[in-house]
Design a protein around this motif. Structure first.
Motif, mmCIF file in Angstrom:
data_model
loop_
_atom_site.group_PDB
_atom_site.id
_atom_site.type_symbol
_atom_site.label_atom_id
_atom_site.label_comp_id
_atom_site.label_asym_id
_atom_site.label_seq_id
_atom_site.Cartn_x
_atom_site.Cartn_y
_atom_site.Cartn_z
ATOM 1 N N GLN A 20 0.830 -1.194 0.000
ATOM 2 C CA GLN A 20 0.000 0.000 0.000
ATOM 3 C C GLN A 20 0.865 1.245 0.000
ATOM 4 O O GLN A 20 0.584 2.212 -0.709
ATOM 5 N N ALA A 21 1.934 1.217 0.765
ATOM 6 C CA ALA A 21 2.842 2.365 0.822
ATOM 7 C C ALA A 21 3.512 2.599 -0.526
ATOM 8 O O ALA A 21 3.658 3.741 -0.969
ATOM 9 N N GLY A 22 3.920 1.528 -1.187
ATOM 10 C CA GLY A 22 4.543 1.648 -2.500
ATOM 11 C C GLY A 22 3.599 2.212 -3.534
ATOM 12 O O GLY A 22 3.966 3.091 -4.329
ATOM 13 N N LEU A 23 2.357 1.730 -3.518
ATOM 14 C CA LEU A 23 1.357 2.240 -4.449
ATOM 15 C C LEU A 23 1.052 3.702 -4.155
ATOM 16 O O LEU A 23 0.972 4.517 -5.071
ATOM 17 N N ALA A 24 0.917 4.030 -2.879
ATOM 18 C CA ALA A 24 0.638 5.418 -2.489
ATOM 19 C C ALA A 24 1.722 6.361 -2.995
ATOM 20 O O ALA A 24 1.424 7.444 -3.501
ATOM 21 N N ALA A 25 2.975 5.948 -2.886
ATOM 22 C CA ALA A 25 4.082 6.785 -3.357
ATOM 23 C C ALA A 25 4.010 6.994 -4.870
ATOM 24 O O ALA A 25 4.291 8.089 -5.363
ATOM 25 N N LEU A 26 3.613 5.950 -5.594
ATOM 26 C CA LEU A 26 3.530 6.057 -7.057
ATOM 27 C C LEU A 26 2.430 7.002 -7.521
ATOM 28 O O LEU A 26 2.555 7.627 -8.577
ATOM 29 N N VAL A 27 1.357 7.102 -6.756
ATOM 30 C CA VAL A 27 0.207 7.900 -7.199
ATOM 31 C C VAL A 27 0.017 9.167 -6.370
ATOM 32 O O VAL A 27 -1.005 9.836 -6.488
ATOM 33 N N ASN A 28 1.016 9.485 -5.555
ATOM 34 C CA ASN A 28 1.015 10.715 -4.770
ATOM 35 C C ASN A 28 -0.172 10.804 -3.800
ATOM 36 O O ASN A 28 -0.853 11.820 -3.723
ATOM 37 N N LEU A 29 -0.410 9.688 -3.084
ATOM 38 C CA LEU A 29 -1.427 9.634 -2.039
ATOM 39 C C LEU A 29 -0.770 9.150 -0.749
ATOM 40 O O LEU A 29 0.345 8.633 -0.771
ATOM 41 N N GLU A 30 -1.464 9.302 0.345
ATOM 42 C CA GLU A 30 -1.000 8.746 1.615
ATOM 43 C C GLU A 30 -1.327 7.251 1.653
ATOM 44 O O GLU A 30 -2.316 6.811 1.051
ATOM 45 N N ARG A 31 -0.522 6.483 2.394
ATOM 46 C CA ARG A 31 -0.790 5.055 2.535
ATOM 47 C C ARG A 31 -2.178 4.836 3.144
ATOM 48 O O ARG A 31 -2.908 3.941 2.738
ATOM 49 N N THR A 32 -2.556 5.676 4.093
ATOM 50 C CA THR A 32 -3.872 5.529 4.719
ATOM 51 C C THR A 32 -5.005 5.750 3.715
ATOM 52 O O THR A 32 -6.064 5.143 3.848
ATOM 53 N N SER A 33 -4.762 6.585 2.714
ATOM 54 C CA SER A 33 -5.768 6.769 1.666
ATOM 55 C C SER A 33 -5.944 5.484 0.870
ATOM 56 O O SER A 33 -7.081 5.082 0.571
ATOM 57 N N ILE A 34 -4.848 4.831 0.530
ATOM 58 C CA ILE A 34 -4.924 3.549 -0.189
ATOM 59 C C ILE A 34 -5.669 2.532 0.672
ATOM 60 O O ILE A 34 -6.548 1.813 0.194
ATOM 61 N N THR A 35 -5.338 2.473 1.949
ATOM 62 C CA THR A 35 -6.015 1.556 2.874
ATOM 63 C C THR A 35 -7.512 1.816 2.877
ATOM 64 O O THR A 35 -8.323 0.890 2.752
ATOM 65 N N ASN A 36 -7.894 3.073 3.023
ATOM 66 C CA ASN A 36 -9.311 3.425 3.087
ATOM 67 C C ASN A 36 -10.036 3.216 1.763
ATOM 68 O O ASN A 36 -11.199 2.822 1.748
ATOM 69 N N ILE A 37 -9.357 3.462 0.662
ATOM 70 C CA ILE A 37 -9.949 3.208 -0.658
ATOM 71 C C ILE A 37 -10.192 1.711 -0.814
ATOM 72 O O ILE A 37 -11.256 1.281 -1.261
ATOM 73 N N GLU A 38 -9.213 0.894 -0.437
ATOM 74 C CA GLU A 38 -9.357 -0.553 -0.563
ATOM 75 C C GLU A 38 -10.473 -1.099 0.324
ATOM 76 O O GLU A 38 -11.104 -2.092 -0.011
ATOM 77 N N LYS A 39 -10.725 -0.457 1.442
ATOM 78 C CA LYS A 39 -11.810 -0.872 2.336
ATOM 79 C C LYS A 39 -13.162 -0.343 1.872
ATOM 80 O O LYS A 39 -14.193 -0.748 2.401
ATOM 81 N N GLY A 40 -13.158 0.583 0.924
ATOM 82 C CA GLY A 40 -14.393 1.191 0.462
ATOM 83 C C GLY A 40 -14.880 2.304 1.365
ATOM 84 O O GLY A 40 -15.979 2.797 1.212
ATOM 85 N N VAL A 41 -14.034 2.729 2.294
ATOM 86 C CA VAL A 41 -14.394 3.778 3.243
ATOM 87 C C VAL A 41 -14.206 5.157 2.623
ATOM 88 O O VAL A 41 -14.972 6.078 2.883
ATOM 89 N N GLN A 42 -13.184 5.296 1.795
ATOM 90 C CA GLN A 42 -12.880 6.578 1.149
ATOM 91 C C GLN A 42 -13.263 6.493 -0.318
ATOM 92 O O GLN A 42 -12.900 5.539 -1.012
#
Length: 123
Positions: A31-53
């Motif tokens: 998640q951290a690696g993907l977040a760095a590639l797309v200029n997002l926070e790791r927590t954003s990736i986590t929340n997107i994957e959970k469907g929360v964000q």
């Protein structure tokens, strides 16, 4: 009508699967690696994957690009995210000579289990 909760949950599940299946020389995409590639926070990736964000369109395109996937493969069909139709209003159910009252959803499920007709014909 679209069920937004189901929509974002399904998109998130599909993005997570794509990320987990994505092969890199150094191992699995984090998640951290993907977040760095797309200029997002790791927590954003986590929340997107959970469907929360709710993922914005530009972020969705960026994530799909980073995972070498098509946006269309991530988006569910309308039938997958269609809001369930409301159950008919019902407050009482007659069965076996007795009348039972419960919330409409519970009575609908009980009726289905007992295999009663809509006119509540006695067995």
């Amino acid at each position: 009508m679209i069920d937004e909760t189901r929509l974002y949950r399904l998109v998130g599940e599909r993005l997570r699967k794509l990320r987990e299946d994505f092969e890199m020389p150094e191992g699995r995409m984090t998640q951290a690696g993907l977040a760095a590639l797309v200029n997002l926070e790791r927590t954003s990736i986590t929340n997107i994957e959970k469907g929360v964000q709710k993922v914005s369109l530009h972020a969705l395109y960026g994530i799909c690009d980073a995972l070498q996937a098509n946006v269309a493969d991530v988006l569910p069909s309308p039938s997958e995210v269609e809001r369930e139709k409301a159950l008919p209003e019902r407050t009482a159910l007659e069965y076996g000579g007795r009348t039972y009252t419960a919330p409409p959803k519970a009575l609908q499920r009980i009726s289905a289990i007992l295999d009663l007709d809509d006119d509540d014909t006695q067995p």
